[in-house]
Design a protein around this motif. Structure first.
Motif, PDB file in Angstrom:
ATOM      1  N   SER A 177      47.751 -14.186   5.608  1.00 41.16           N
ATOM      2  CA  SER A 177      46.460 -14.700   6.042  1.00 41.16           C
ATOM      3  C   SER A 177      45.758 -13.862   7.113  1.00 41.16           C
ATOM      4  O   SER A 177      44.762 -13.200   6.842  1.00 41.16           O
ATOM      5  CB  SER A 177      46.657 -16.138   6.505  1.00 41.16           C
ATOM      6  OG  SER A 177      45.449 -16.716   6.870  1.00 41.16           O
ATOM      7  N   ASP A 178      46.251 -13.864   8.336  1.00 44.40           N
ATOM      8  CA  ASP A 178      45.526 -13.129   9.373  1.00 44.40           C
ATOM      9  C   ASP A 178      46.480 -12.388  10.302  1.00 44.40           C
ATOM     10  O   ASP A 178      47.659 -12.212   9.988  1.00 44.40           O
ATOM     11  CB  ASP A 178      44.546 -14.046  10.122  1.00 44.40           C
ATOM     12  CG  ASP A 178      45.251 -15.127  10.936  1.00 44.40           C
ATOM     13  OD1 ASP A 178      46.422 -14.931  11.320  1.00 44.40           O
ATOM     14  OD2 ASP A 178      44.631 -16.167  11.192  1.00 44.40           O
ATOM     15  N   LYS A 207      47.973 -13.106  12.858  1.00 41.97           N
ATOM     16  CA  LYS A 207      49.100 -13.839  13.447  1.00 41.97           C
ATOM     17  C   LYS A 207      50.256 -14.053  12.474  1.00 41.97           C
ATOM     18  O   LYS A 207      51.242 -14.700  12.817  1.00 41.97           O
ATOM     19  CB  LYS A 207      48.629 -15.203  13.947  1.00 41.97           C
ATOM     20  CG  LYS A 207      47.741 -15.077  15.162  1.00 41.97           C
ATOM     21  CD  LYS A 207      47.440 -16.433  15.739  1.00 41.97           C
ATOM     22  CE  LYS A 207      46.553 -16.292  16.958  1.00 41.97           C
ATOM     23  NZ  LYS A 207      46.041 -17.607  17.378  1.00 41.97           N
ATOM     24  N   ASP A 208      50.114 -13.540  11.259  1.00 36.50           N
ATOM     25  CA  ASP A 208      51.194 -13.734  10.290  1.00 36.50           C
ATOM     26  C   ASP A 208      52.226 -12.627  10.322  1.00 36.50           C
ATOM     27  O   ASP A 208      53.211 -12.671   9.584  1.00 36.50           O
ATOM     28  CB  ASP A 208      50.616 -13.885   8.878  1.00 36.50           C
ATOM     29  CG  ASP A 208      49.951 -15.236   8.725  1.00 36.50           C
ATOM     30  OD1 ASP A 208      50.543 -16.227   9.185  1.00 36.50           O
ATOM     31  OD2 ASP A 208      48.848 -15.296   8.174  1.00 36.50           O
ATOM     32  N   ILE A 209      52.012 -11.619  11.142  1.00 32.84           N
ATOM     33  CA  ILE A 209      53.040 -10.589  11.288  1.00 32.84           C
ATOM     34  C   ILE A 209      54.222 -11.203  12.034  1.00 32.84           C
ATOM     35  O   ILE A 209      54.059 -12.152  12.807  1.00 32.84           O
ATOM     36  CB  ILE A 209      52.467  -9.357  12.041  1.00 32.84           C
ATOM     37  CG1 ILE A 209      53.386  -8.146  11.868  1.00 32.84           C
ATOM     38  CG2 ILE A 209      52.224  -9.678  13.515  1.00 32.84           C
ATOM     39  CD1 ILE A 209      52.751  -6.834  12.340  1.00 32.84           C
ATOM     40  N   ALA A 220      56.237 -13.191   4.142  1.00 27.50           N
ATOM     41  CA  ALA A 220      55.895 -14.034   3.000  1.00 27.50           C
ATOM     42  C   ALA A 220      54.980 -13.268   2.055  1.00 27.50           C
ATOM     43  O   ALA A 220      54.192 -12.423   2.478  1.00 27.50           O
ATOM     44  CB  ALA A 220      55.177 -15.288   3.479  1.00 27.50           C
ATOM     45  N   VAL A 275      46.780 -19.315   0.398  1.00 21.33           N
ATOM     46  CA  VAL A 275      48.041 -19.964   0.753  1.00 21.33           C
ATOM     47  C   VAL A 275      48.528 -19.402   2.086  1.00 21.33           C
ATOM     48  O   VAL A 275      48.487 -18.192   2.301  1.00 21.33           O
ATOM     49  CB  VAL A 275      49.104 -19.688  -0.325  1.00 21.33           C
ATOM     50  CG1 VAL A 275      50.457 -20.257   0.099  1.00 21.33           C
ATOM     51  CG2 VAL A 275      48.680 -20.300  -1.642  1.00 21.33           C
ATOM     52  N   GLY A 276      48.964 -20.283   2.939  1.00 19.86           N
ATOM     53  CA  GLY A 276      49.464 -19.829   4.244  1.00 19.86           C
ATOM     54  C   GLY A 276      48.368 -19.708   5.277  1.00 19.86           C
ATOM     55  O   GLY A 276      48.632 -19.390   6.429  1.00 19.86           O
ATOM     56  N   GLY A 299      46.747 -22.033   6.606  1.00 16.12           N
ATOM     57  CA  GLY A 299      46.647 -23.237   7.427  1.00 16.12           C
ATOM     58  C   GLY A 299      45.685 -24.232   6.803  1.00 16.12           C
ATOM     59  O   GLY A 299      44.956 -23.902   5.861  1.00 16.12           O
ATOM     60  N   GLU A 332      43.639 -22.959   3.440  1.00 16.53           N
ATOM     61  CA  GLU A 332      44.391 -23.102   2.197  1.00 16.53           C
ATOM     62  C   GLU A 332      43.765 -24.168   1.311  1.00 16.53           C
ATOM     63  O   GLU A 332      43.327 -25.207   1.794  1.00 16.53           O
ATOM     64  CB  GLU A 332      45.822 -23.493   2.553  1.00 16.53           C
ATOM     65  CG  GLU A 332      46.725 -23.691   1.373  1.00 16.53           C
ATOM     66  CD  GLU A 332      48.176 -23.892   1.816  1.00 16.53           C
ATOM     67  OE1 GLU A 332      48.748 -22.974   2.427  1.00 16.53           O
ATOM     68  OE2 GLU A 332      48.720 -24.980   1.555  1.00 16.53           O
TER      69      GLU A 332
END
Lengths: 292, 292
Positions: B10-11, B13-15, B111, B222-223, B225, B229
């Motif tokens: 997503s953005d 912050k998904d690392i 993910a 997906v993912g 939030g 999503e």
């Protein structure tokens, strides 16, 4: 808010930034680590988060969901799971329960073995359904996985086999006496998985796995970085003969290579082969891979 | 060290924390975002990392790997990819190249849609092979995906269909004149995917997808939030009739539900149904789900 947060595959640093923010904002944290494990202990996570973790086994997640969800209308509560919240074990029951009582939910994804298995070099596209292999006992040797494996093999698809773990088992005696004493954790090894596959093949005679002609890839601690991750491949017969330490530390998974194997997949995996020459020979002669 | 780092879905912050450490330690960062996208732009990532990103298209990753790997013997260099490094697009070529010239490598997982698809409530165990659906053109309407889909459908397995995106396309005129002017990005919508499926079904007549009787689930972001999503399910016919905004913003994926659908899977997905009553009717009457 009720969060389910995937912790990824290896240690405390595999959580995402989004996941860590949710952890920091939560007043209660539950850890479900009975169907899979990280390579670090609960205490290390607690130190890292600066918060205590409540261990939640499957049973608790299934039967005490209202306790887990308590106060989640007004506070943040998080359930932490190894891998992804929708990996091999799904957590849909507790999400449904939360929604039914009007608690907002948020799932924070992460890597799981279901996608990180790509590390072996086989294309995720070419995998069929995933199967699980449980520890055989004297009286319980379930072989229904064989039919699923056959479906994949017949179509030429690869199969990820998840190997059983037992982390909160009671001996029959302790169970009978109601003593909450648990056996040391057990993790199925690659040679054990190969032996169980061979046993079922011998019984079922479907020609689904043939030790000398079926290629397979053993994975351990995928995502654990160069010092922890171990990938080893060869024929099933070869893998069955290796001493257990060849395969690294648990958890282990096993991939049965399907006959649609592409030569680029075979070439990548070859770097992990017990015997690269034999690996290539079987890929060429049995799997009809064309290496030019 | 040469890193390939999954950014998740997503953005910024998904690392993972492990991924962010590797980003911080790297002297050059490449971003591959042509086969999938985050919902944030390159500039936001650059600001977040405090470092510039070099855009790398597929072509560059494939043909200029030596430039990407330059100095990775002595410095850290990272290739950032959306999702997981071994997701729908694998990056095995450049890893092989790095190893061949003696550069240590490290893959940091995350993910990808290949596992996060579990968010729709269907068990990942019950998915067969994944297929891709490309934009049909006047002269190119490939239908080989249909055979793969049929294999899954025949076995009762679910199928994840990844929908095409075009983010760096040239018009025929610009291509002919050698002008590096690119068309606006395009993302296949759910109704378009349903129409292409119906067209191929009509041509091939295999009974693999039947608009009124085949259940399907559309996923978007997906993912991302609760605010981003979107999961929508119904019969294929229903999904094909919805206005595109029902499905949220790109990227979209589509799941064809296999006939092994379990009633718990159906119940979870029902919360996303266009028409929950019809969803349940079809699950019961066509898929033989037993909701008791």
């Amino acid at each position: 808010m009720f969060y389910i947060i995937g912790l990824g595959l290896s240690d405390e640093k595999d959580i995402t930034l989004r996941g860590l923010e949710a952890v920091r904002s939560s007043t209660r944290l539950y850890l479900e680590a009975y169907t899979s494990i990280l390579i670090v202990q609960k205490e290390r996570l607690e130190e890292f988060y600066g918060k205590p973790l409540i261990l939640a086994d499957r049973d608790m997640v299934e039967t005490e969901s209202d306790e887990i969800l308590r106060d989640a209308h007004t506070q943040n509560v998080a359930l932490l799971v190894v891998g992804d919240p929708f990996g091999a074990t799904t957590h849909t029951d507790i999400l449904l329960r939360a929604r039914a009582i009007g608690i907002p939910t948020c799932v924070i994804h992460n890597a799981s073995i279901m996608n990180a298995v790509g590390a072996c070099g086989l294309q995720l596209y070419n995998f069929g359904q995933t199967v699980s292999l449980v520890f055989f006992t004297d009286t319980w040797r379930p072989d229904s996985f064989y039919d699923r494996l056959r479906e994949n093999v017949d179509l030429g698809m690869h199969t990820l086999i998840l190997l059983d773990i037992k982390v909160k088992e009671q001996s029959e005696e302790n169970l009978a006496r109601g003593r909450k004493i648990y056996e040391p954790p057990r993790y199925m090894s690659i040679p054990q998985a190969v032996a169980q596959l061979a046993e079922v093949e011998k019984k079922r005679q479907g020609g689904v796995v043939i030790p000398e002609r079926t290629l397979a890839i053993a994975l351990s601690r995928v995502g654990g970085g160069p010092d922890n991750e171990r990938i080893v491949c060869g024929t099933l017969a070869q893998l069955g003969e290796q001493p257990p330490n060849v395969f690294g530390e648990p958890l282990h998974s096993l991939v049965i290579v399907g006959r649609r194997l592409h030569h680029l997949e075979a070439e990548y995996a070859e770097t992990f082969a017990v015997n690269p020459i034999l690996w290539r020979e079987v890929a060429q002669n049995v799997y009809n891979c064309n290496f030019d």
